[in-house]
Scaffold this active site. Structure first.
Site, PDB file in Angstrom:
ATOM      1  CG  HIS A 156      40.074  19.877  11.703  1.00 24.99           C
ATOM      2  ND1 HIS A 156      40.554  20.974  12.158  1.00 24.99           N
ATOM      3  CD2 HIS A 156      41.256  19.332  11.056  1.00 24.99           C
ATOM      4  CE1 HIS A 156      41.821  21.264  11.755  1.00 24.99           C
ATOM      5  NE2 HIS A 156      42.137  20.193  11.195  1.00 24.99           N
ATOM      6  CD  GLU A 164      44.503  16.797  14.063  1.00 26.63           C
ATOM      7  OE1 GLU A 164      44.622  16.577  15.294  1.00 26.63           O
ATOM      8  OE2 GLU A 164      45.224  17.590  13.371  1.00 26.63           O
ATOM      9  CG  HIS A 215      45.646  23.329  12.020  1.00 29.31           C
ATOM     10  ND1 HIS A 215      46.297  22.500  12.628  1.00 29.31           N
ATOM     11  CD2 HIS A 215      44.617  22.860  11.280  1.00 29.31           C
ATOM     12  CE1 HIS A 215      46.347  21.398  11.943  1.00 29.31           C
ATOM     13  NE2 HIS A 215      44.950  21.632  11.075  1.00 29.31           N
ATOM     14  CD  GLU A 235      19.642  35.149   8.839  1.00 27.74           C
ATOM     15  OE1 GLU A 235      20.088  33.973   8.704  1.00 27.74           O
ATOM     16  OE2 GLU A 235      18.621  35.709   8.482  1.00 27.74           O
TER      17      GLU A 235
HETATM   18  P1  13P Z   1      44.546  13.652   8.653  1.00 24.87           P
HETATM   19  O1  13P Z   1      44.856  13.326   7.208  1.00 24.87           O
HETATM   20  O2  13P Z   1      45.188  12.575   9.681  1.00 24.87           O
HETATM   21  O3  13P Z   1      43.205  13.563   8.794  1.00 24.87           O
HETATM   22  O4  13P Z   1      45.127  14.984   8.967  1.00 24.87           O
HETATM   23  C1  13P Z   1      44.668  16.148   8.476  1.00 24.87           C
HETATM   24  C2  13P Z   1      44.534  17.449   9.049  1.00 24.87           C
HETATM   25  O5  13P Z   1      43.855  18.067   9.015  1.00 24.87           O
HETATM   26  C3  13P Z   1      45.581  17.350  10.370  1.00 24.87           C
HETATM   27  O6  13P Z   1      44.864  18.448  11.197  1.00 24.87           O
HETATM   28 ZN    ZN Z   2      44.255  20.157   9.944  1.00 26.02          ZN
END
Ligand code: 13P
Ligand code: ZN
Length: 270
Positions: free
Chosen positions: A139, A116, A210, A169
């Site tokens: 992420h 990512e 996701h 909050e």
């Molecule tokens: P990576 O292992 O490449 O960081 O991918 C994990 C992930 O959450 C993909 O969206």
């Molecule tokens: Zn992911």
């Protein structure tokens, strides 16, 4: 040279990835984090003229040329970061307009940065344009936010309002609200560009079915941002199937704006 494993940015990254795993947000290799480093600080720990190898990025990021990032590796498990930081993390410096990454440290088993990376670097560019102090893109896959994208409208105003109504909050922590992308193929420049576009107006971007992206000035703040949104989503998932007898009203949200000196996203409150 000082020991890089004792560098404050390294210690914080190890602690944060471990904590993210402990929260159940990062099963297997799920999730990725990038932290923009101060070059002067990195120079205390690394010889910045020593490039271990170069890795093509597959995109342009001219605003980030010359910038160094501590970033998680692709396929790496957050639960393992604390035991082998030099395998699971890497420090890269972008060059050639962002099209090449120079590996300065880490990815010791021949690995490379997260799949990512486009979403991370493009989001850094977008957030830095809004806030020059932004340093972190994070992420992960928190269960309740993910669950919410199956049963709740993906309209950004509606999604944000629901989260604001779940904990008093929330509007204080993310007055800019939550932006939402529909399901898209992950690990591509396209989802990176779409995420960065959404990052122009909010520090939280949900990837439907996701996970979520958060951005902030340090690892703690960004973790706390996602933590707060995920807590709100957890409450929503506990009550969504029950009749709602009480809620936080728009009038009360306006009172919070006044009390805490924040302004909710334009047009999101009545
Ligand atoms: P990576 O292992 O490449 O960081 O991918 C994990 C992930 O959450 C993909 O969206
Ligand atoms: Zn992911």
């Amino acid at each position: 040279m000082k020991d890089i494993l004792s560098a404050p940015f390294m210690v914080e990254m190890v602690r944060t990835t471990n904590n993210m795993y402990a929260h159940g947000w990062d099963e297997r290799n799920g999730g990725n984090v990038s932290l923009l480093l101060d070059e002067g600080e990195v120079g205390e720990y690394l010889d910045l003229t020593q490039v271990l190898r170069t890795i093509p990025t597959g995109f342009a990021a001219p605003q980030l040329d010359g910038k160094c990032f501590l970033v998680t590796g692709t396929g790496k498990y957050f639960k393992n970061v604390q035991f082998a930081p030099e395998v699971n993390l890497g420090i890269v410096r972008l060059t050639k307009g962002g099209e090449t990454a120079e590996l300065l440290w880490g990815f010791a088993d021949g690995g490379q940065f997260t799949s990512e990376f486009p979403a991370h670097m493009m989001s850094h560019m977008a957030r830095l344009a809004v806030d020059a102090a932004n340093r972190v893109v994070m992420h992960c896959h928190p269960a309740n936010l993910l669950a919410m994208t199956y049963v709740h409208s993906l309209d950004e105003r509606e999604f944000t309002r629901t989260l604001w109504q779940m904990c008093t909050e929330c509007i204080v922590v993310f007055p800019d609200g939550v932006n939402v992308l529909p399901w898209m193929l992950c690990g591509t420049n396209e989802i990176g560009e779409a995420t960065a576009e959404k990052m122009k107006t909010a520090r939280l971007v949900v990837w439907s079915q996701h996970g979520i992206y958060g951005a902030g000035r340090d690892l703690d703040e960004t973790f706390g941002l996602i933590e707060t949104a995920e807590k709100a989503a957890e409450i929503y998932m506990k009550i969504a199937h029950l009749p709602r007898l009480n809620t936080i009203t728009d009038e009360q949200l306006h009172l919070l704006e006044g009390r805490f000196g924040v302004r909710g996203r334009e047009g999101f409150l009545d």
